[in-house]
Design a protein around this motif. Structure first.
Motif, short mmCIF file in Angstrom:
data_model
loop_
_atom_site.label_atom_id
_atom_site.label_comp_id
_atom_site.label_asym_id
_atom_site.label_seq_id
_atom_site.Cartn_x
_atom_site.Cartn_y
_atom_site.Cartn_z
N ILE A 166 0.86 -1.18 0.00
CA ILE A 166 0.00 0.00 0.00
C ILE A 166 0.90 1.23 0.00
O ILE A 166 1.74 1.39 0.89
CB ILE A 166 -0.94 -0.02 1.22
CG1 ILE A 166 -1.87 -1.23 1.10
CG2 ILE A 166 -1.71 1.29 1.33
CD1 ILE A 166 -2.86 -1.41 2.24
N ILE A 167 0.73 2.05 -1.03
CA ILE A 167 1.60 3.23 -1.17
C ILE A 167 0.75 4.45 -0.85
O ILE A 167 -0.25 4.72 -1.53
CB ILE A 167 2.16 3.32 -2.61
CG1 ILE A 167 2.87 2.01 -2.99
CG2 ILE A 167 3.10 4.51 -2.75
CD1 ILE A 167 3.31 1.95 -4.46
N ILE A 200 -1.66 -1.17 -4.04
CA ILE A 200 -2.77 -0.23 -3.89
C ILE A 200 -2.13 1.15 -3.74
O ILE A 200 -1.17 1.32 -2.97
CB ILE A 200 -3.59 -0.54 -2.61
CG1 ILE A 200 -4.33 -1.87 -2.76
CG2 ILE A 200 -4.56 0.60 -2.30
CD1 ILE A 200 -5.15 -2.26 -1.52
N MET A 201 -2.66 2.14 -4.47
CA MET A 201 -2.16 3.51 -4.31
C MET A 201 -3.28 4.38 -3.77
O MET A 201 -4.42 4.29 -4.24
CB MET A 201 -1.67 4.07 -5.65
CG MET A 201 -0.46 3.37 -6.19
SD MET A 201 0.07 4.05 -7.79
CE MET A 201 0.88 5.56 -7.29
N THR A 202 -2.95 5.24 -2.81
CA THR A 202 -3.95 6.22 -2.37
C THR A 202 -3.97 7.38 -3.39
O THR A 202 -3.05 7.50 -4.22
CB THR A 202 -3.61 6.79 -0.98
OG1 THR A 202 -2.39 7.52 -1.08
CG2 THR A 202 -3.49 5.69 0.07
N ALA A 203 -4.99 8.24 -3.27
CA ALA A 203 -5.07 9.38 -4.18
C ALA A 203 -3.82 10.25 -4.02
O ALA A 203 -3.24 10.73 -5.01
CB ALA A 203 -6.32 10.19 -3.88
N ALA A 204 -3.36 10.42 -2.77
CA ALA A 204 -2.17 11.27 -2.54
C ALA A 204 -0.93 10.64 -3.14
O ALA A 204 -0.06 11.34 -3.66
CB ALA A 204 -1.98 11.49 -1.04
N ALA A 205 -0.82 9.31 -3.11
CA ALA A 205 0.37 8.64 -3.66
C ALA A 205 0.53 8.99 -5.14
O ALA A 205 1.65 9.16 -5.63
CB ALA A 205 0.25 7.13 -3.48
#
Ligand code: PMT
Length: 404
Positions: free
Chosen positions: A10-11, A37-42
């Protein structure tokens, strides 16, 4: 050992995201399958295309994607992994994890996971030191979440201090440790000191010694590898904080003593630091100026950290191990130190000029205890550390019941 292991990475958002790309490469070259998985901020820092190319898999980023949900589902996404790694773990994601939020794919997968979780925090030094972040992490660690780093140094924001994400290879080592799960010291807490201390003469000068921290850091790494919850209190060194170890950087003997006491209760104490025996009694707050007469430095004795730990009352560690750095009569002096400092074992080493012990990669140890002396051959400091950790694990293992 990572061959065919499945890592869910998870990034979250942070400049350290570029190191996650390197982490994916290192995991892939060791044969691990990496799903990300990338968050929106990543996605503000690295592109999903780079992540997908390096992981050779699609990138998951949307909790509400009909396609992803019909193909995989966020529950399967987290359950199919052997380990969930969060790197970088931003202050925000750590806060949301500790609160049990599930408002995006990353937090939902974390909440739905029944697998071990390893976080690699990365943030600004003040955010890291903030009581809210520390409390959130303490809560996560209490729930069994493992942590690697952060390290100290110059941060991307221009400030200096703790908050740098651990290096990719350090994270790989921590992943291997979690997945190998050698449990012999799990549930035990270890305190290790390492490196030199620096005792100020004035704000720009100090008294110190040649300890590099190699031996102490290797011991902390070896104890952590056997599952011990390890705190490493270290004077200034060039050594990286070992993976999975909590590093407390200090400068002076007084600070080292305070940090050691703050780490209690501990089961195991290994004092490998070369603590300066003396400090300048009253170091001025201003730089000493040359005025034709050299200053006279009056020294005061520093507290003996090993002695104090070995003579604690109810919370004395089960095993207290000291070192003896000697230039003559190595074993004889070590025997006397064992008695004088009330410790259980002394690891004696020759630090004469030419021995290469200070700062070198190898060491020759004589393990002295109340029963006698065990001479170890010349070994790398890592091998010394591994042998010591094995011996500690054996000595703390429950003894088989004696039959009458
Ligand atoms: O750091 P490296 O370059 O890898 O080198 C490793 C080493 C030589 C520093 C290490 O192997 C070692 O010998 N560490 C102990 C150095 C030392 O200060 O030894 P000592 O004989 O002066 O002290 C005896 C013990 O008392 C040590 O465990 C020391 O940590 C402890 N001590 C000493 C003084 C003091 N004020 N407080 C202490 O706790």
């Amino acid at each position: 050992m990572l061959q065919n292991r499945r890592i869910l990475l998870i990034i979250s958002g942070g400049i350290a995201g570029y190191k996650s790309l390197e982490l994916i490469r290192r995991l892939r070259e060791r044969g691990a399958a990496v799903r990300c998985i990338m968050t929106a901020a990543a996605k503000q820092f690295i592109t999903p295309l780079s992540v997908a190319s390096l992981s050779e898999d699609k990138v998951y980023d949307d909790l509400w994607s009909l396609t992803d949900e019909s193909e995989m589902g966020h529950i399967r996404l987290s359950r199919e992994a052997d380990l969930v790694v969060v790197a970088p773990a931003s202050a925000d994601l750590i806060a949301r994890m500790s609160a049990g939020l599930a408002d995006d794919l990353a937090t939902t997968a974390l909440l739905a996971s029944d697998k071990p979780v390893l976080v690699a925090p990365a943030m600004n030094v003040v955010m890291w030191a903030h009581p809210a972040t520390q409390a959130n992490l303490a809560l996560l660690e209490k729930r069994g979440v493992r942590r690697i780093g952060p390290g100290c140094g110059e941060l991307a924001c221009g400030e200096t201090g703790s908050g740098r994400m651990a290096e990719p290879l350090e994270i790989v080592a921590a992943i291997e440790r979690v997945l190998s799960g050698d449990p012999r010291l799990s549930g035990r807490r270890a305190l290790v000191t390492s490196g030199p201390t620096r005792e100020p003469i004035d704000p720009v000068r100090y008294i110190s010694n040649h300890s590099s921290g190699k031996q102490g850091h290797a011991i902390a790494a070896a104890l952590a590898a056997l599952g011990a919850d390890t705190v490493l209190v270290s004077g200034p060194t060039q050594e990286l904080a070992p993976a999975g170890v909590q590093l407390v950087p200090v400068e002076t003997a007084a600070q080292m003593l305070a940090a050691c006491e703050a780490a209690f209760p501990v089961d195991i104490a290994v004092m490998a630091a070369a603590v300066a025996d003396w400090r300048v009694e009253s170091a001025p707050g201003h730089k000493l100026k040359k005025n034709g007469t050299p200053p006279v430095l009056r020294l005061a004795e520093n507290p003996d950290i090993l002695s104090r730990i070995a003579q604690r009352g109810n919370d004395r560690p089960s095993l207290v191990v000291g070192f003896a750095a000697e230039t003559e009569d190595v074993v004889g002096n070590a025997r006397r130190k064992l008695r004088r400092k009330h410790c259980d074992w002394i690891l004696a080493n020759d630090v004469s000029p030419g021995s290469g012990t200070f700062g070198g990669d190898c060491n020759t140890i004589h393990l002295v205890d109340a029963k006698g002396v065990e001479d170890w051959p010349l070994m790398t400091k890592e091998a010394v550390a591994a042998r010591l950790a094995e011996r500690i694990a054996a000595s703390l293992a429950p003894q088989p019941a004696r039959h009458p």
